[in-house]
Design an enzyme around this catalytic site. Structure first.
Site, PDB file in Angstrom:
ATOM      1  N   CYS A  98      -1.102   5.734   0.159  1.00 45.82           N
ATOM      2  CA  CYS A  98       0.041   5.401   1.026  1.00 45.82           C
ATOM      3  C   CYS A  98       0.961   6.601   1.236  1.00 45.82           C
ATOM      4  CB  CYS A  98       0.822   4.231   0.449  1.00 45.82           C
ATOM      5  SG  CYS A  98       1.341   4.511  -1.246  1.00 45.82           S
ATOM      6  N   HIS A 235       5.543   2.906  -3.898  1.00 40.17           N
ATOM      7  CA  HIS A 235       4.753   2.761  -2.674  1.00 40.17           C
ATOM      8  C   HIS A 235       5.481   3.465  -1.530  1.00 40.17           C
ATOM      9  CE1 HIS A 235       1.950   1.036   0.117  1.00 40.17           C
ATOM     10  NE2 HIS A 235       2.871   0.336   0.741  1.00 40.17           N
ATOM     11  N   ASN A 255       3.719  -0.514   7.259  1.00 40.99           N
ATOM     12  CA  ASN A 255       2.951  -0.377   6.028  1.00 40.99           C
ATOM     13  C   ASN A 255       1.532   0.090   6.375  1.00 40.99           C
ATOM     14  OD1 ASN A 255       2.347  -0.487   3.329  1.00 40.99           O
ATOM     15  ND2 ASN A 255       2.668  -2.674   3.088  1.00 40.99           N
TER      16      ASN A 255
END
Length: 287
Positions: A98, A235, A255
């Site tokens: 990520c 994250h 995301n």
């Protein structure tokens, strides 16, 4: 008919049962119509530990507290997607990448804001080559930006260096090859001053942020306002806009878990109160 590995099956079943109890607890706080909803999604058969180990692999480096001037007269609502500069939602799959997706997402957008056509750049190149990070085992957006700035590496298009969801060997390209390099970046902690962060977003383009996404395992949509502390930022995401026109002002966050997750791949996080640690570690990219 022989049984599907029954031990594995009962374990998954237990995780699934645990998740339904968790959903009931998380949903008990959500009373307003726009509140976040939690329930069964693609991560429900993972234990919380498995989910963390697979997906929440970002290292959060400390950023200095923001002390710049406030932007005057901000629009009540602003979304870079409306300007056609945000690439579609990607899916990192079972790889803790990520951190690379958020950095490449910001670079693509800022490059397009500068007048170029929107082109997806190679996340795999950052994953394989950013040596201060650990590929699919995790990394930090700030370290990736630092590496990009120091080496002046130009990212190539995704088509030339496609995403594999595993760490590979770094491919080097000649300096003339590639689309865009990072000139500089700024990284700040905007906790307690999310309005200043709104100003940065409007002025500089989509922002990378490192958040605590533990409760996102069960997120289905709506605006997250509760039980999303920032005790453990883990994250990386891309903040592409905000909306303060409704009852609950919120950030619009892209995301990298595919479009079936959340609001077609996006999550909405309440503005104010540093929910999910959204304002703790935020970077703007300059190309």
């Amino acid at each position: 008919m022989h049984e599907v590995n029954s031990e594995e099956f009962s374990r998954r079943h237990l995780y699934f049962q645990n998740s339904t109890e968790r959903h009931a607890y998380l949903n008990s706080f959500s009373t307003a119509p726009q509140s976040a909803k939690y329930g069964t999604n693609q991560f429900s058969n993972l234990s919380q530990k498995e989910f963390r180990d697979l997906y929440l692999r970002t290292i959060s480096d400390r950023a200095p507290v923001f002390s710049g001037p406030k932007t005057e007269q901000l629009p009540a609502k602003f979304d870079w997607r409306d300007k056609g500069v945000v690439a579609p939602v990607q899916n990192q799959q079972a790889c803790g990448s990520c951190w690379a997706f958020s950095v490449v997402g910001a670079m693509q957008a800022v490059h397009t804001i500068g007048g170029s056509r929107l082109e997806q750049l190679s996340v795999q190149q950052v994953l394989d080559c950013s040596f201060q990070n650990e590929g699919c085992n995790g990394g930090s957006p700030l370290r990736a930006l630092n590496w990009l700035k120091q080496t002046r590496v130009k990212l190539v298009p995704q088509l030339e260096y496609p995403y594999k969801a595993k760490t590979g060997i770094c491919h080097f390209f000649s300096l003339s090859h590639g689309v865009v390099a990072v000139k500089n970046f700024s990284a700040h902690d905007f906790s307690g001053q999310e309005e200043a962060m709104m100003g940065q977003l409007v002025e500089h383009g989509p922002l990378t942020a490192v958040v605590d996404a533990v409760s996102w395992q069960d997120y289905l949509g709506g605006i997250i306002q509760h039980h999303c502390s920032s005790q453990w930022s883990n994250h990386a995401v891309l903040v592409v806009g905000y909306d303060t026109t409704g009852d609950i002002p919120y950030w619009i966050v892209q995301n990298s878990w595919g479009t079936t997750w959340g609001n077609e791949g996006y999550v909405y996080v309440k503005i104010g109160g540093d929910v999910c640690g959204i304002a703790d570690n935020v970077a703007a990219v300059f190309l």
